[in-house]
Design a protein around this motif. Structure first.
Motif, PDB file in Angstrom:
ATOM      1  N   LEU A 223      21.787  42.541  90.240  1.00  0.00           N
ATOM      2  CA  LEU A 223      20.945  43.733  90.227  1.00  0.00           C
ATOM      3  C   LEU A 223      19.917  43.700  91.355  1.00  0.00           C
ATOM      4  CD1 LEU A 223      20.378  44.317  86.405  1.00  0.00           C
ATOM      5  CD2 LEU A 223      22.105  45.277  87.902  1.00  0.00           C
ATOM      6  N   ALA A 224      19.448  42.507  91.695  1.00  0.00           N
ATOM      7  CA  ALA A 224      18.521  42.383  92.820  1.00  0.00           C
ATOM      8  C   ALA A 224      19.212  42.687  94.142  1.00  0.00           C
ATOM      9  CB  ALA A 224      17.918  40.975  92.850  1.00  0.00           C
ATOM     10  N   ARG A 225      20.514  42.453  94.188  1.00  0.00           N
ATOM     11  CA  ARG A 225      21.275  42.668  95.416  1.00  0.00           C
ATOM     12  C   ARG A 225      21.640  44.138  95.627  1.00  0.00           C
ATOM     13  NH1 ARG A 225      22.509  41.855 100.542  1.00  0.00           N
ATOM     14  NH2 ARG A 225      24.725  42.002 100.999  1.00  0.00           N
TER      15      ARG A 225
ATOM     16  N   ARG B  15      31.658  44.845  85.756  1.00  0.00           N
ATOM     17  CA  ARG B  15      32.528  43.987  84.945  1.00  0.00           C
ATOM     18  C   ARG B  15      31.725  43.151  83.969  1.00  0.00           C
ATOM     19  NH1 ARG B  15      34.276  39.069  84.434  1.00  0.00           N
ATOM     20  NH2 ARG B  15      33.009  38.222  86.108  1.00  0.00           N
ATOM     21  N   ARG B  16      30.602  42.621  84.442  1.00  0.00           N
ATOM     22  CA  ARG B  16      29.804  41.728  83.609  1.00  0.00           C
ATOM     23  C   ARG B  16      29.021  42.462  82.516  1.00  0.00           C
ATOM     24  NH1 ARG B  16      28.730  36.385  85.966  1.00  0.00           N
ATOM     25  NH2 ARG B  16      30.026  36.183  87.839  1.00  0.00           N
ATOM     26  N   THR B  17      28.896  43.784  82.616  1.00  0.00           N
ATOM     27  CA  THR B  17      28.132  44.534  81.620  1.00  0.00           C
ATOM     28  C   THR B  17      29.017  45.388  80.715  1.00  0.00           C
ATOM     29  OG1 THR B  17      27.752  46.324  83.234  1.00  0.00           O
ATOM     30  CG2 THR B  17      26.072  44.591  83.077  1.00  0.00           C
ATOM     31  N   GLU B  18      30.311  45.152  80.742  1.00  0.00           N
ATOM     32  CA  GLU B  18      31.216  45.953  79.907  1.00  0.00           C
ATOM     33  C   GLU B  18      30.856  45.854  78.424  1.00  0.00           C
ATOM     34  OE1 GLU B  18      35.096  44.629  80.933  1.00  0.00           O
ATOM     35  OE2 GLU B  18      35.255  45.923  82.704  1.00  0.00           O
ATOM     36  N   ASP B  19      30.451  44.672  77.976  1.00  0.00           N
ATOM     37  CA  ASP B  19      30.096  44.470  76.566  1.00  0.00           C
ATOM     38  C   ASP B  19      28.618  44.148  76.406  1.00  0.00           C
ATOM     39  OD1 ASP B  19      32.815  44.757  75.655  1.00  0.00           O
ATOM     40  OD2 ASP B  19      33.197  42.764  76.478  1.00  0.00           O
ATOM     41  N   ASP B  20      27.806  44.648  77.309  1.00  0.00           N
ATOM     42  CA  ASP B  20      26.368  44.375  77.319  1.00  0.00           C
ATOM     43  C   ASP B  20      25.628  45.690  77.564  1.00  0.00           C
ATOM     44  OD1 ASP B  20      23.768  43.537  77.747  1.00  0.00           O
ATOM     45  OD2 ASP B  20      24.198  42.352  79.558  1.00  0.00           O
ATOM     46  N   PRO B  21      25.359  46.473  76.491  1.00  0.00           N
ATOM     47  CA  PRO B  21      24.737  47.793  76.689  1.00  0.00           C
ATOM     48  C   PRO B  21      23.401  47.739  77.417  1.00  0.00           C
ATOM     49  CG  PRO B  21      25.589  47.563  74.450  1.00  0.00           C
ATOM     50  CD  PRO B  21      25.697  46.211  75.084  1.00  0.00           C
ATOM     51  N   ASP B  22      22.579  46.743  77.099  1.00  0.00           N
ATOM     52  CA  ASP B  22      21.279  46.645  77.770  1.00  0.00           C
ATOM     53  C   ASP B  22      21.461  46.359  79.260  1.00  0.00           C
ATOM     54  OD1 ASP B  22      19.983  47.127  75.385  1.00  0.00           O
ATOM     55  OD2 ASP B  22      19.666  45.005  74.933  1.00  0.00           O
ATOM     56  N   GLY B  23      22.370  45.427  79.564  1.00  0.00           N
ATOM     57  CA  GLY B  23      22.644  45.113  80.959  1.00  0.00           C
ATOM     58  C   GLY B  23      23.229  46.299  81.699  1.00  0.00           C
ATOM     59  N   ARG B  24      24.115  47.051  81.037  1.00  0.00           N
ATOM     60  CA  ARG B  24      24.718  48.225  81.670  1.00  0.00           C
ATOM     61  C   ARG B  24      23.646  49.266  81.991  1.00  0.00           C
ATOM     62  NH1 ARG B  24      29.844  50.560  82.190  1.00  0.00           N
ATOM     63  NH2 ARG B  24      30.420  48.381  82.588  1.00  0.00           N
ATOM     64  N   ARG B  25      22.713  49.468  81.060  1.00  0.00           N
ATOM     65  CA  ARG B  25      21.657  50.450  81.328  1.00  0.00           C
ATOM     66  C   ARG B  25      20.778  50.000  82.502  1.00  0.00           C
ATOM     67  NH1 ARG B  25      19.699  54.970  79.140  1.00  0.00           N
ATOM     68  NH2 ARG B  25      17.583  55.533  79.776  1.00  0.00           N
ATOM     69  N   ARG B  26      20.464  48.727  82.562  1.00  0.00           N
ATOM     70  CA  ARG B  26      19.680  48.217  83.694  1.00  0.00           C
ATOM     71  C   ARG B  26      20.409  48.494  85.011  1.00  0.00           C
ATOM     72  NH1 ARG B  26      19.174  42.194  82.941  1.00  0.00           N
ATOM     73  NH2 ARG B  26      17.950  42.342  84.884  1.00  0.00           N
TER      74      ARG B  26
END
Length: 350
Positions: free
Chosen positions: A276-278, A296-307
């Motif tokens: 995300l910093a990149r 790919r890394r946020t497919e099952d991570d709603p908080d990460g996907r929103r970020r």
């Protein structure tokens, strides 16, 4: 030189635009003293025997002549021809990185494809086949092109000692994609590191892709290459989160150093922070591996996907190539179910 070129039945072999009658002239033009003529020939070959990553029946037949040209020290632009050979073998490297070619899988997919080859009219014949047979046919054509380039592996190893650092770099890059020849190639790649930093870094990455352990070196790009090769997480995190603009002299991933570092990272929470910093520092082609890996890394991570989506919504430049919206980037977002217009994304986020 190219003495047997006219023995190939080019008119019965197809490339992207039909019969390959034009290929002999293009191959001969690669020896021209006129740089513009050589450049046009290379562009034509990228367009017809390697068209947007697809290989055709003519592709494998062009390879022995390209290898002959590369083997001749007086051929101009040999590093360019090595790049073309590698492209014919593997397509686009982002399809494989951070690994090498899964050739055993490709060979299984190609089983039975040779029997489906037509004598002519490749495209018409292909359309007449059931879908599974079409897949087998294309897989066979792809593997045939790969194997034709694989025959050049002994040559590529000798070119690691060529006087031209560009040739040495492209030879190391080519070797990375032939895991069936890994033992001999790793031995060739892990001698004393090249004095040229670009060639050395490329050889180090190639060594890692083939399962070898590269030697250490203090040069900046070699440290990057060794981090890729050894999956050194702290070093990869530094590269993945950096604002480094890359170095297009490195052939892997078009020189996107941070993008390849990001894709080589294991599944760890801090990796997403680095990605995300990149994101605000990339656009166009460089954005694809970084944003693709974050998606790919946020497919099952709603908080990460929103970020991630918030970063994308706040960074218009990441959507662009040459000042215009980049179609491949839009396609990437759409494939992950993300609104693929920045205003629509902002509305979605509320």
């Amino acid at each position: 030189m190219l003495d047997r070129l006219d023995e190939v039945p080019w008119s019965s072999l197809d490339h992207a635009y039909g019969p390959a009658d034009d290929v002999p002239g293009q191959l001969r033009a690669l020896r021209s003293p006129d740089a513009d003529e050589r450049g046009r020939a290379v562009s034509a070959l990228y367009g017809n025997v390697f068209h947007q990553g697809t290989r055709f029946p003519a592709s494998a037949h062009a390879v022995p002549f390209l290898l002959e040209l590369v083997a001749a020290p007086d051929t101009p632009d040999r590093e360019v021809l090595l790049g073309l050979l590698t492209a014919i073998a593997i397509g686009y490297d982002e399809s494989h990185l951070p690994g090498t070619v899964p050739i055993a899988e490709y060979r299984r997919a190609a089983a039975g494809g040779a029997a489906l080859l037509p004598d002519a009219d490749f495209f018409e014949h292909r359309e007449s086949l059931p879908e599974d047979d079409q897949d087998r046919l294309f897989a066979h054509v792809t593997v045939a092109a790969y194997d034709a380039v694989k025959a050049g592996v002994p040559l590529f190893r000798t070119l690691l000692a060529d006087p031209d650092p560009g040739v040495r770099c492209q030879a190391a890059y080519a070797l990375a994609w032939f895991p069936e020849e890994a033992e001999g190639s790793v031995a060739a790649l892990t001698g004393p590191l090249d004095p040229d930093e670009i060639a050395a870094a490329t050889a180090v990455v190639a060594t890692g892709l083939l399962g070898g352990t590269p030697v250490a070196d203090d040069r900046r790009l070699v440290r990057w290459g060794r981090a890729i090769a050894t999956r050194d997480v702290p070093e990869l995190l530094r590269w993945a989160g950096s604002a480094d603009q890359g170095d297009d002299r490195i052939p892997f991933l078009g020189g996107d150093l941070a993008g390849l570092a990001a894709s080589a990272l294991p599944e760890r929470a801090e990796v997403l922070d680095a990605l995300l910093a990149r994101v605000p520092h990339v656009s166009g082609v460089e954005a694809l591996p970084v944003v693709g890996e974050a998606l790919r890394r946020t497919e099952d991570d709603p908080d990460g996907r929103r970020r991630l989506l918030e970063v994308l919504a706040a960074t218009p430049a990441v959507w662009l190539l040459g000042g215009r919206r980049f179609g491949n980037f839009v396609t990437l977002l759409a494939g992950h179910g993300v609104p693929h217009d920045i205003e629509a994304l902002r509305e979605y986020l509320g």
